[in-house]
Design an enzyme around this catalytic site. Structure first.
Site, PDB file in Angstrom:
ATOM      1  N   ASP A 208       0.999  -1.122  -0.318  1.00  0.00           N
ATOM      2  CA  ASP A 208      -0.045  -0.239   0.510  1.00  0.00           C
ATOM      3  C   ASP A 208       0.772   1.037  -0.146  1.00  0.00           C
ATOM      4  O   ASP A 208       1.956   1.233   0.998  1.00  0.00           O
ATOM      5  CB  ASP A 208      -0.611   0.029   1.547  1.00  0.00           C
ATOM      6  CG  ASP A 208      -1.670   1.602   1.081  1.00  0.00           C
ATOM      7  OD1 ASP A 208      -2.424   1.393   0.001  1.00  0.00           O
ATOM      8  OD2 ASP A 208      -1.465   1.914   2.305  1.00  0.00           O
ATOM      9  N   GLU A 282       1.378  -0.288  -4.926  1.00  0.00           N
ATOM     10  CA  GLU A 282       0.197   0.449  -5.910  1.00  0.00           C
ATOM     11  C   GLU A 282       1.566   2.016  -5.323  1.00  0.00           C
ATOM     12  O   GLU A 282       1.816   2.433  -4.359  1.00  0.00           O
ATOM     13  CB  GLU A 282      -0.906   0.405  -4.177  1.00  0.00           C
ATOM     14  CG  GLU A 282      -1.402   1.681  -5.047  1.00  0.00           C
ATOM     15  CD  GLU A 282      -1.930   2.479  -3.676  1.00  0.00           C
ATOM     16  OE1 GLU A 282      -3.337   2.251  -3.905  1.00  0.00           O
ATOM     17  OE2 GLU A 282      -1.426   2.479  -2.440  1.00  0.00           O
TER      18      GLU A 282
HETATM   19  C1  GLC Z   1      -4.344   3.330  -0.773  1.00  0.00           C
HETATM   20  C2  GLC Z   1      -5.636   2.161  -0.251  1.00  0.00           C
HETATM   21  C3  GLC Z   1      -6.273   2.827  -0.366  1.00  0.00           C
HETATM   22  C4  GLC Z   1      -5.768   3.667   1.492  1.00  0.00           C
HETATM   23  C5  GLC Z   1      -4.932   4.442   1.254  1.00  0.00           C
HETATM   24  C6  GLC Z   1      -4.348   4.405   2.211  1.00  0.00           C
HETATM   25  O1  GLC Z   1      -4.301   3.842  -1.968  1.00  0.00           O
HETATM   26  O2  GLC Z   1      -5.731   1.325  -1.982  1.00  0.00           O
HETATM   27  O3  GLC Z   1      -7.815   2.368  -0.386  1.00  0.00           O
HETATM   28  O4  GLC Z   1      -7.326   4.430   1.438  1.00  0.00           O
HETATM   29  O5  GLC Z   1      -3.707   3.958   0.503  1.00  0.00           O
HETATM   30  O6  GLC Z   1      -3.582   3.362   3.407  1.00  0.00           O
END
Ligand code: GLC
Length: 542
Positions: A208, A282
């Site tokens: 994440d 991500e």
């Molecule tokens: C990422 C996740 C999202 C979350 C954010 C903070 O973007 O996919 O759902 O709110 O991180 O952890």
């Protein structure tokens, strides 16, 4: 699927556990619910599942606010359930990856609670980003950064004596204090978390906010805080995409050099297992060439392809994104990923506005070299649901005072059985209300309709898994054709044509092929003439 580097061409299905299936009637999905859906998932033709967080959490941000990364929140079950899930998934020949959230903890985490009780300058505070404020009495935040969820990225705490004290950084909600990755204690705690789950058999992690761990000098203001806000909004429609891309290049807390050191050390842990574990980033950054830096041979294995996900239904844009992706990742020897939507975005059906387009988009990405990610419900052709504001739970909605509706619309619990209450998702009241007209999207109805979206996805994924022409990493070769058509071939005689236009097109192509799968029943092939209705796509086998 190559067994050692299985992820390179895997179809990975994302489960948002809270909305997948509820086993105990409390209105929220849980791990036992996921286990009960595994046979269904295996029947889709996927290779792996990825679960969004189910760890101990006060659930202010759908569990991305983690209070204990090495335990299961009671709302989702127990650690025993998690072990059972891993075993049951493997038993079906599927891999399983979890979500790790290294940018921040929940403010309920013991570390943050200890930091609040400790003095400025203490070792407890040094695990986070605590700073004195600016201005007389420190009443101004240490800098002008904005939170990704809207509003300032700083919150001021009360010290033990009741006085207003230091500020802490939170790139997301106030309940998600950012961790200080320059502190070795943080790194070793995450190494412990990685090993904890790997030792239980988890095959990898989705990381994440992988681009957020390292921050620029905190005492320096950003020169364009408004631009920062526009660059960070989740609502893709809220910002012009070209502007967003330009702005994204200059964010003082994203894509800083320091993140790579973290992934190089994690890679050593991944590789210390036999078979090795994997990591997918991500990383929402621009330009796309920067993504390749996360997947260099000594770092992570994959990164989500947000550039492609954000492309419009436009043949030039899509082709440019595909070509660039393959070239840039090819340079570092990494496999591409293709993704149409996730729990933070509009569902692809809604984004593209039409069922045929959504099927054609799947035909396109299921035929590209690399791995694919499928977001739960995508295989049912689910659209986003409309929600009354009172039902919304996403902090994005609250932190923007409703200006941004947030991400709840794509997180509505799945419909399993058309005639049951809550469409069989739960015997209780679902945590988000499901739309009234979702019978037709329910798994049982779609199972029984040979023309359903579900059966289309199942065919597409199963062909992809069994046919050497699809999947794998062999190259694509573009074929010159009419404007608005994407046409490429892959080895073993596969031709892929997608009509990214509003006009039906008649194309002369080489004779001898047959239709393997089409997104629309009116796609016709007769003696080298292909009828491709508006927005439709086809796989031809020669
Ligand atoms: C990422 C996740 C999202 C979350 C954010 C903070 O973007 O996919 O759902 O709110 O991180 O952890």
């Amino acid at each position: 699927m190559n067994s050692l580097s299985w992820w390179r061409d895997a179809a990975i299905y994302q489960i948002y556990p809270r909305s997948f299936r509820d086993s105990n009637g409390d209105g929220e999905g849980d791990i036992a619910g996921v286990i009960s859906g595994l046979d269904y998932l295996a029947s889709l033709g996927i290779d792996a599942i990825w679960l969004s967080p189910f760890y101990t959490s006060p659930n202010r941000d759908g569990g991305y606010d983690v209070a204990n990364p090495r335990d299961v929140d009671p709302r989702f079950g127990t650690l025993e359930d998690a072990k059972d899930l891993i075993a049951q998934t493997h038993k079906r020949g599927l891999k399983i990856i979890f979500d790790i959230v290294p940018n921040h903890f929940s403010s309920d985490h013991l570390w943050f609670q200890a930091a609040l009780r400790s003095a400025p300058g203490s070792a407890e505070r040094a695990r986070f980003h605590f700073y004195d404020g600016k201005g007389p009495d420190g009443q101004l935040p240490p800098n002008n950064w904005n939170s990704v969820f809207g509003g300032p990225a700083w919150t001021r705490v009360k010290e033990q004596d009741g006085s207003l004290g230091q500020w802490y950084l939170h790139l997301f909600d106030t309940s998600q204090p950012d961790l200080n990755w320059e502190n070795p204690e943080v790194a070793s705690d995450f190494e412990e978390t990685l090993r904890f789950w790997f030792d239980l058999g988890v095959d990898g992690f989705r990381i994440d906010v992988a681009h957020g761990l390292a921050k620029d000098e905190i005492n320096v203001n950003h020169r364009d805080p408004e631009g920062l806000t526009r660059a960070l909004r989740f609502d893709a429609a809220a910002t012009d995409q070209a502007e967003r891309k330009a702005l994204l290049q200059d964010i003082p807390f994203f894509d800083r050099e320091g993140v790579h050191q973290v992934y190089r050390s994690w890679r050593k842990i991944f590789d210390s297992y036999d078979p090795p574990k994997m990591g997918v980033a991500e990383a929402f950054i621009n330009p796309t060439s920067r993504i390749a830096r996360y997947v260099r041979p000594d770092e992570l294995h994959q990164a989500f392809n947000f550039d492609f996900m954000m492309s419009n239904w436009n043949s030039d844009e899509m082709k440019t994104s595909i070509t660039r992706t393959l070239a840039e990742l090819g340079e570092v020897g990494a496999a591409a990923t293709w993704v149409l939507n996730n729990h933070d975005s509009s569902r692809v059906r809604t984004k593209l506005g039409d069922e045929t387009r959504a099927k054609s988009a799947a035909l396109l990405i299921h035929a590209l070299p690399g791995g694919i990610y499928i977001y739960q419900g995508e295989e049912l052709g689910l659209p986003d649901g409309d929600l009354p504001d009172e039902a919304r739970q996403d902090p994005v909605f609250f932190r923007t005072a409703g200006a941004d509706k947030g991400r709840d619309g794509c997180r509505i619990p799945l419909p399993w059985e058309a005639e049951k209450d809550a469409y069989g998702f739960s015997t209780g009241k679902p945590w988000l209300p499901q739309p009234k007209n979702w019978q037709k999207f329910s798994v049982d109805q779609e199972e029984n309709d040979s023309e359903s979206f579900l059966n289309f996805y199942r065919k597409s994924l199963n062909i992809r898994k069994s046919n050497p022409a699809l999947g794998g990493e062999s190259p694509i070769t573009w074929v010159a054709t009419s404007p608005g058509i994407l046409y490429f071939t892959r080895p073993f005689g596969l031709h892929v044509l997608i009509n990214v236009s509003e006009n039906s097109q008649t194309l002369d192509i080489s004779e001898g092929g047959s239709i393997l799968l089409a997104s629309h029943s009116n796609v016709q092939l007769h003696a080298g003439t292909l009828e491709l209705p508006a927005n439709s796509g086809v796989w031809l086998q020669y």
